[in-house]
Write an enzyme that holds these catalytic residues in place. Structure first.
Site, mmCIF file in Angstrom:
data_model
loop_
_atom_site.group_PDB
_atom_site.id
_atom_site.type_symbol
_atom_site.label_atom_id
_atom_site.label_comp_id
_atom_site.label_asym_id
_atom_site.label_seq_id
_atom_site.Cartn_x
_atom_site.Cartn_y
_atom_site.Cartn_z
ATOM 1 C CG ASP A 311 -2.174 0.889 0.978
ATOM 2 O OD1 ASP A 311 -2.392 1.295 -0.170
ATOM 3 O OD2 ASP A 311 -2.911 1.171 1.946
ATOM 4 C CE LYS A 360 -6.445 2.347 0.496
ATOM 5 N NZ LYS A 360 -5.140 2.512 -0.152
ATOM 6 C CE LYS A 401 -5.323 11.575 0.382
ATOM 7 N NZ LYS A 401 -4.699 10.253 0.542
ATOM 8 C CE LYS A 473 -2.212 4.539 3.400
ATOM 9 N NZ LYS A 473 -2.349 4.380 1.960
#
Ligand code: NAI
Ligand code: DG6
Length: 517
Positions: A311, A360, A401, A473
């Protein structure tokens, strides 16, 4: 007062007994220092500094590299492709603020600089990009291809992504309106139902046939573009977790058999990963799902092909891995982290499905564990900050975002210290440069051979590329290797590794001579 720093982009040649340059290779010796710690029965702690010598051989000739993205027609895929076409053709475009020239801002390898040393002339710090130390691929020369479940051409996909300015889209159209993603490996069970209407470009057949087609696609791309290497990067929708089942995806042999048997727990992303590994192409998992199941990791280890996951760490999580490091690093006790994202792109639409959201959510929540564990003065008895992660789909905002974050900490005499942050950026503009960096650095890693002290054999780096944790991540590490999340440590790892390749010492930040009399 004269400037205290300057940037030089010319190649840096290191003059030292630790390094030799031949026409083909850079051969370096690097003295690695770490400290072993023992804890006696009476609680005494003894630290033993230890040195070991690593030898590196780096091929100087850069491979002709191609990038294949899974999810080429999505927001990230089209943004990466746009930047590369725009840069290659030196495109300029107008917005209401003026003329813009194509560039790779946001990319560590293309726009980051690192301190090489101190100028012997005037004592200024000298900085250079990493590619001044060792040759690296120029992304302008990197052909792009990839797969997508949607068969829209890239010009239409760029329009629908609403990431790029209209003038740039118009200028790109002639270059990309004939470029159509390759048909994709697909399984409705691993993707949200809301994505099904776009699925019109699929490889027919069962998993084994899909795997074979993916392998042919990688080979064809290599052959038709005259490439030495291909890197495959997953930037398609976040999948659900696949179940890890003994006998199915626990070993490479079982995984290959499970594919042959069309097992329902082999995800499309694992098929892409297996295809890449079998073709010797490094594979990067840019989404949080467990593509790299144990059988897949074992296959990569057996065939010595690089894998990297999981990720992309692009926005809020990246900030978190700086801010919490800063606070805890200053002795401040972070008590709550409450973070919100809202945006309206297709990725966020897919994440409205709670099953797809689960990986996620886990990835966005894990990112500070090592920072907390590293300080039992502030966090005794497994104490942890409250960490809340909320995301919402707001269609009107598209790819823009919004990240709202509140950090409340205890500082001196338990007084409260609250920080509130609001960030806004195009999701894909945050992520696209990471994809370019990952491709460029994977190619560099392919050219490195290393000999550890006591061995007489040069080998490639470990197939699990944990050194690229800066971009991830949940950095995937090899075996027992601990996970590092702090962004500065991750950046230092890349910097110091590249310096080791040319026999330069790790950056100590001491600037000792100026501090002494
Ligand atoms: P997107 O939804 O715009 O693009 C994904 C593309 O993948 C779509 O075009 C879709 O048709 C395609 N796709 C879905 N399943 C596929 C399959 N099996 N094979 C081939 N193509 C397939 O999403 P976006 O914004 O480009 O993000 C891509 C991925 O990157 C997502 O998983 C996201 O979670 C991840 N990511 C994005 C970050 C960002 O900042 N933009 C950061 C971290 C991760
Ligand atoms: C919701 O946060 C959408 C996600 O796809 C993110 O945009 C992506 O994972 C990036 O996350 P972060 O936390 O690094 O901004």
């Amino acid at each position: 007062k004269s400037a205290r720093a300057r940037t030089l982009v010319a190649p840096v040649i290191v003059s030292s007994d630790n390094v030799q340059y031949s026409e083909d290779e850079i051969i370096s010796k690097y003295s690695y220092t770490d400290t072993k710690v023992t804890i006696g029965e009476d609680g005494t702690v003894t630290a033993f500094p230890q040195n070991s010598v690593f030898e590196f051989k780096t091929r100087r000739r850069v491979s002709r590299l191609g990038l294949m993205m899974v999810g080429l027609g999505g927001n990230n895929g089209t943004t990466v492709a746009a930047a590369m076409y725009a840069k290659k053709h030196s495109l300029e475009w107008q917005t209401r603020t003026g003329t813009h020239v194509s560039n790779y801002k946001g990319s560590l390898t293309q726009c980051g600089t690192f301190r090489v040393g101190t100028s012997s002339e005037d004592g200024t710090d000298v900085y250079s990009p990493l590619s001044s130390l060792v040759p690296m691929v120029n992304p302008d020369d990197m052909p792009v291809s990839g797969w997508d479940i949607s068969g829209r051409n890239l010009a239409d996909a760029m329009d629908s992504a609403q990431v790029l300015e209209p003038d740039l889209r118009n200028k790109l159209r002639p270059f990309v309106d004939k470029v159509v993603p390759l048909p994709a490996a697909f399984d409705t069970d691993f993707i949200a139902d809301n994505q099904l209407p776009r699925a019109d470009n699929l490889i027919p057949g069962q998993k084994q046939e899909q795997l074979e087609q993916l392998r042919r696609d990688i080979r064809n791309f290599k052959e038709t573009q005259g490439l030495d290497e291909v890197v495959v990067i997953w930037t398609a929708n976040s999948e659900r977790y696949s179940k890890e089942i003994e006998g199915v995806n626990d070993t490479s042999e079982n995984l290959l058999k499970a594919i042959q048997g069309n097992h329902p727990e082999v995800s499309p992303s694992t098929l892409y990963a297996v295809a890449s590994i079998l073709e010797g192409a490094p594979y990067v998992n840019g989404s949080p799902q467990n593509t790299l199941v144990p059988g897949c990791v074992k296959l990569a280890e057996e065939l010595q092909v690089f894998i990297c996951g999981d990720d992309f760490k692009s926005g809020q999580t990246k900030m978190k891995s700086v801010l919490v490091d800063y606070l805890i690093g200053c002795g401040v006790k972070v008590k709550t982290m409450v973070t919100y994202n809202h945006l309206g792109n297709n990725d966020m639409y897919q994440l409205t499905d709670q099953v797809m959201w689960k990986p996620k959510s886990a990835a966005k929540s894990k990112v500070i564990e090592d920072l907390v564990e590293a300080n039992e003065v502030l966090y005794p008895n497994n104490e942890k900050p409250d960490h809340v992660v909320v995301v919402k789909y707001v269609p009107f905002l598209g790819d823009s975002k919004r990240d709202v974050s509140e950090y409340t900490s205890e500082t001196f005499l338990d007084s409260h210290y609250t920080m509130i942050m609001h960030n806004e950026c195009l999701d894909s503009a945050l992520c696209a440069p990471l994809i370019i960096d990952l491709a460029v650095l994977c190619e560099l890693f392919q050219r490195i051979r290393v000999k550890v002290q006591g061995s007489d054999e040069f080998k490639s780096m470990h197939p699990v590329l944990s050194a690229l944790g800066f971009f991830m991540k949940i950095p995937k590490t090899a075996g027992e290797e601990p996970i590092v999340n702090a962004l500065n440590r991750q950046r230092a790892c890349i910097e110091n590794l590249v310096k080791a390749l040319v026999g330069l010492p790790a950056e100590s930040h001491l600037l000792l001579p100026t501090k002494c009399q």
